[in-house]
Design an enzyme around this catalytic site. Structure first.
Site, PDB file in Angstrom:
ATOM      1  N   TYR A 208     -10.454  69.910   9.467  1.00  0.00           N
ATOM      2  CA  TYR A 208     -10.645  69.422   8.101  1.00  0.00           C
ATOM      3  C   TYR A 208     -10.801  67.909   8.045  1.00  0.00           C
ATOM      4  O   TYR A 208     -11.466  67.373   7.161  1.00  0.00           O
ATOM      5  CB  TYR A 208      -9.456  69.814   7.221  1.00  0.00           C
ATOM      6  CG  TYR A 208      -9.595  71.138   6.520  1.00  0.00           C
ATOM      7  CD1 TYR A 208      -9.887  72.292   7.227  1.00  0.00           C
ATOM      8  CD2 TYR A 208      -9.416  71.234   5.146  1.00  0.00           C
ATOM      9  CE1 TYR A 208      -9.994  73.509   6.585  1.00  0.00           C
ATOM     10  CE2 TYR A 208      -9.523  72.450   4.494  1.00  0.00           C
ATOM     11  CZ  TYR A 208      -9.815  73.585   5.220  1.00  0.00           C
ATOM     12  OH  TYR A 208      -9.930  74.779   4.582  1.00  0.00           O
TER      13      TYR A 208
ATOM     14  N   LYS B 274      -6.287  79.748  19.497  1.00  0.00           N
ATOM     15  CA  LYS B 274      -7.460  80.331  20.164  1.00  0.00           C
ATOM     16  C   LYS B 274      -7.493  79.693  21.559  1.00  0.00           C
ATOM     17  O   LYS B 274      -8.489  79.082  21.969  1.00  0.00           O
ATOM     18  CB  LYS B 274      -8.729  80.031  19.337  1.00  0.00           C
ATOM     19  CG  LYS B 274      -9.979  80.757  19.802  1.00  0.00           C
ATOM     20  CD  LYS B 274      -9.982  82.254  19.527  1.00  0.00           C
ATOM     21  CE  LYS B 274     -11.193  82.909  20.162  1.00  0.00           C
ATOM     22  NZ  LYS B 274     -11.180  84.390  20.042  1.00  0.00           N
TER      23      LYS B 274
ATOM     24  N   ASP C 261      -8.133  85.785  16.185  1.00  0.00           N
ATOM     25  CA  ASP C 261      -8.892  86.991  15.823  1.00  0.00           C
ATOM     26  C   ASP C 261      -7.970  88.213  15.794  1.00  0.00           C
ATOM     27  O   ASP C 261      -8.006  89.031  14.866  1.00  0.00           O
ATOM     28  CB  ASP C 261     -10.093  87.206  16.768  1.00  0.00           C
ATOM     29  CG  ASP C 261      -9.749  87.113  18.240  1.00  0.00           C
ATOM     30  OD1 ASP C 261      -8.635  86.663  18.586  1.00  0.00           O
ATOM     31  OD2 ASP C 261     -10.608  87.477  19.071  1.00  0.00           O
TER      32      ASP C 261
ATOM     33  N   ASP D 262      -5.944  78.362   6.594  1.00  0.00           N
ATOM     34  CA  ASP D 262      -6.699  78.535   5.355  1.00  0.00           C
ATOM     35  C   ASP D 262      -7.165  79.982   5.248  1.00  0.00           C
ATOM     36  O   ASP D 262      -7.005  80.647   4.217  1.00  0.00           O
ATOM     37  CB  ASP D 262      -7.899  77.581   5.345  1.00  0.00           C
ATOM     38  CG  ASP D 262      -8.752  77.748   4.098  1.00  0.00           C
ATOM     39  OD1 ASP D 262      -8.173  77.826   3.000  1.00  0.00           O
ATOM     40  OD2 ASP D 262      -9.989  77.803   4.234  1.00  0.00           O
TER      41      ASP D 262
ATOM     42  N   ASP E 260      -5.282  83.453   2.970  1.00  0.00           N
ATOM     43  CA  ASP E 260      -5.966  84.239   1.938  1.00  0.00           C
ATOM     44  C   ASP E 260      -5.819  85.730   2.222  1.00  0.00           C
ATOM     45  O   ASP E 260      -5.583  86.537   1.322  1.00  0.00           O
ATOM     46  CB  ASP E 260      -7.458  83.882   1.869  1.00  0.00           C
ATOM     47  CG  ASP E 260      -7.757  82.843   0.792  1.00  0.00           C
ATOM     48  OD1 ASP E 260      -6.882  81.991   0.547  1.00  0.00           O
ATOM     49  OD2 ASP E 260      -8.859  82.872   0.211  1.00  0.00           O
TER      50      ASP E 260
HETATM   51  C1  IPM Z   1      -6.735  76.078  -0.004  1.00  0.00           C
HETATM   52  C2  IPM Z   1      -8.142  75.846  -0.495  1.00  0.00           C
HETATM   53  C3  IPM Z   1      -8.568  74.436  -0.100  1.00  0.00           C
HETATM   54  C4  IPM Z   1      -8.570  74.378   1.406  1.00  0.00           C
HETATM   55  C5  IPM Z   1      -9.913  73.976  -0.678  1.00  0.00           C
HETATM   56  C6  IPM Z   1      -9.932  74.089  -2.182  1.00  0.00           C
HETATM   57  C7  IPM Z   1     -10.252  72.583  -0.243  1.00  0.00           C
HETATM   58  O1  IPM Z   1      -8.993  76.815   0.007  1.00  0.00           O
HETATM   59  O2  IPM Z   1      -5.842  75.329  -0.425  1.00  0.00           O
HETATM   60  O3  IPM Z   1      -6.533  77.005   0.771  1.00  0.00           O
HETATM   61  O4  IPM Z   1      -9.555  74.761   2.046  1.00  0.00           O
HETATM   62  O5  IPM Z   1      -7.563  73.927   1.976  1.00  0.00           O
HETATM   63 MG    MG Z   2      -8.017  78.394   1.059  1.00  0.00          MG
END
Ligand code: IPM
Ligand code: MG
Length: 356
Positions: free
Chosen positions: A139, A190, A222, A246, A250
């Site tokens: 990032y 990884k 993975d 990240d 999710d």
């Molecule tokens: C998160 C989001 C952010 C990230 C974006 C909005 C920059 O997806 O907080 O997970 O990628 O870190």
């Molecule tokens: Mg995110």
């Protein structure tokens, strides 16, 4: 007196943050020693000040004891050049305040067991904590950009880079969290392909010697993605690099079926933190008063617990959320098919009432 900077942001941000502020105001009336200040971040900051992270917001954030953030982003900002996009406001706060340790719990609320797309026996009782490195890795790595090659073709590039000290501090943060939970830590890397994560693994192994009471395991990313949807209850605490975290967070959030329920904390070395729901700004439902404010309200509970050490007040908020779920109150995102739902403000009011 603790100073909280409130940054509503974009999309549903202002609506959900308003409900979390109701909860804070109610606790304040009961004697909680907090004072609130508001600031601008993201697209709304760009609209008002021409930048997603105005200097004044960074000054306010540095002076605050903790930050409550709604969400940033929206389709109207997608055409802006990268440094002016709302996401840069968020990334700038993370790096500017060195909030390197991002805690993302994925908890299945028993009242919402039906909301998961996975079989109940796979997810019932799920309680995972993902610890994501937040201020390094790909990032923020340099060099980065898009360049034109001699033959005229464009080439995009980013750099995945971690210093030993960065790995060590996120590792220690994760081990300490594991000590307070089930004492199992899975480090996701990884290492079979990427040298930088081979170093990651070595550093984790080295510092593990200081945490003999925690069982450390390693998993390739993975496989971790697969295991998260196959048998998620095998995990207690997961520690991983910025981009892997990240993605995996999710997936973990969706196991619970209710991304609208999950809070997060981003902490610096002294426990100062920024607290925000895991979900985004949901521009498709912004302004309709139907967004779920519970993740933001639970982010306040996390703030009181992790930054201020006020676990009693945090328990009180979490218990109130449990009570409104028991009462059957549901915003549309967590309502079962055909079940009646309530709006954002009604849900917030119900939590305030349930505080007792
Ligand atoms: C998160 C989001 C952010 C990230 C974006 C909005 C920059 O997806 O907080 O997970 O990628 O870190
Ligand atoms: Mg995110």
């Amino acid at each position: 007196m603790k100073k909280i900077l409130v940054l509503p942001g974009d999309g549903i941000g202002p609506e959900i943050v308003a409900e979390a502020v109701k909860v804070l105001e109610r606790l304040r009336a009961d004697g909680l020693e907090v004072e609130l200040e508001h600031g601008l971040v993201g697209g709304s900051a760009y609209d008002a000040k021409g930048h997603p992270l105005p200097e004044q917001t960074l000054v306010q954030a540095r002076a605050a004891d903790a930050i409550l953030l709604g969400a940033v982003g929206g389709p109207q900002y997608e055409a802006l050049e990268r440094p002016l996009r709302p996401e840069q406001g968020l990334l700038g706060l993370r790096s500017g305040l060195e909030l390197f340790s991002n805690l993302r719990p994925a908890i299945l609320y028993p009242q919402l067991a039906d909301a998961s797309t996975l079989k109940p026996e796979v997810v019932s009782g799920l309680d995972i904590m993902i610890v994501r490195e937040l201020t390094g890795g790909i990032y923020f790595g340099e060099p980065r950009g898009v360049r034109t090659l001699d033959n005229g073709e464009q080439e995009g590039f980013n750099t995945l880079v971690y210093r030993e000290s960065e790995i060590e501090r996120i590792g220690r943060s994760a081990f300490e969290i594991a000590q307070k939970r089930g004492r199992r830590l899975c480090s996701v890397d990884k290492a079979n392909v990427l040298e930088v994560t081979e170093l990651w693994r070595q550093v984790m192994l080295r510092i593990a010697q200081d945490y003999a009471d925690v069982e450390l395991t390693h998993m390739y990313v993975d496989n971790a993605a697969m295991q998260l949807v196959r048998a998620p209850k095998q995990f207690d605490v997961v520690v991983t690099a910025n981009m892997f975290g990240d993605i995996l967070s999710d997936a973990a959030a969706m196991l619970t079926g209710s991304i609208g329920m999950l809070p997060s904390a981003s902490l610096d070395a002294d426990g100062k933190g920024m607290y925000e729901p895991i979900h985004g700004s949901a521009p498709d439902i912004a302004g309709q008063g139907v967004a779920n404010p519970l993740a933001t309200i639970l982010s306040v509970a996390m703030m009181l617990r992790y930054s201020f050490g006020w676990s009693e007040a945090a328990d009180r908020i979490e218990a109130a959320v449990g009570r409104v779920l028991d009462q059957g109150l549901r915003t549309p995102d967590i309502a079962a098919e055909g079940q009646a739902s309530v709006g954002t403000a009604q849900m917030g009011d119900a939590v305030v009432a349930a505080l007792g």
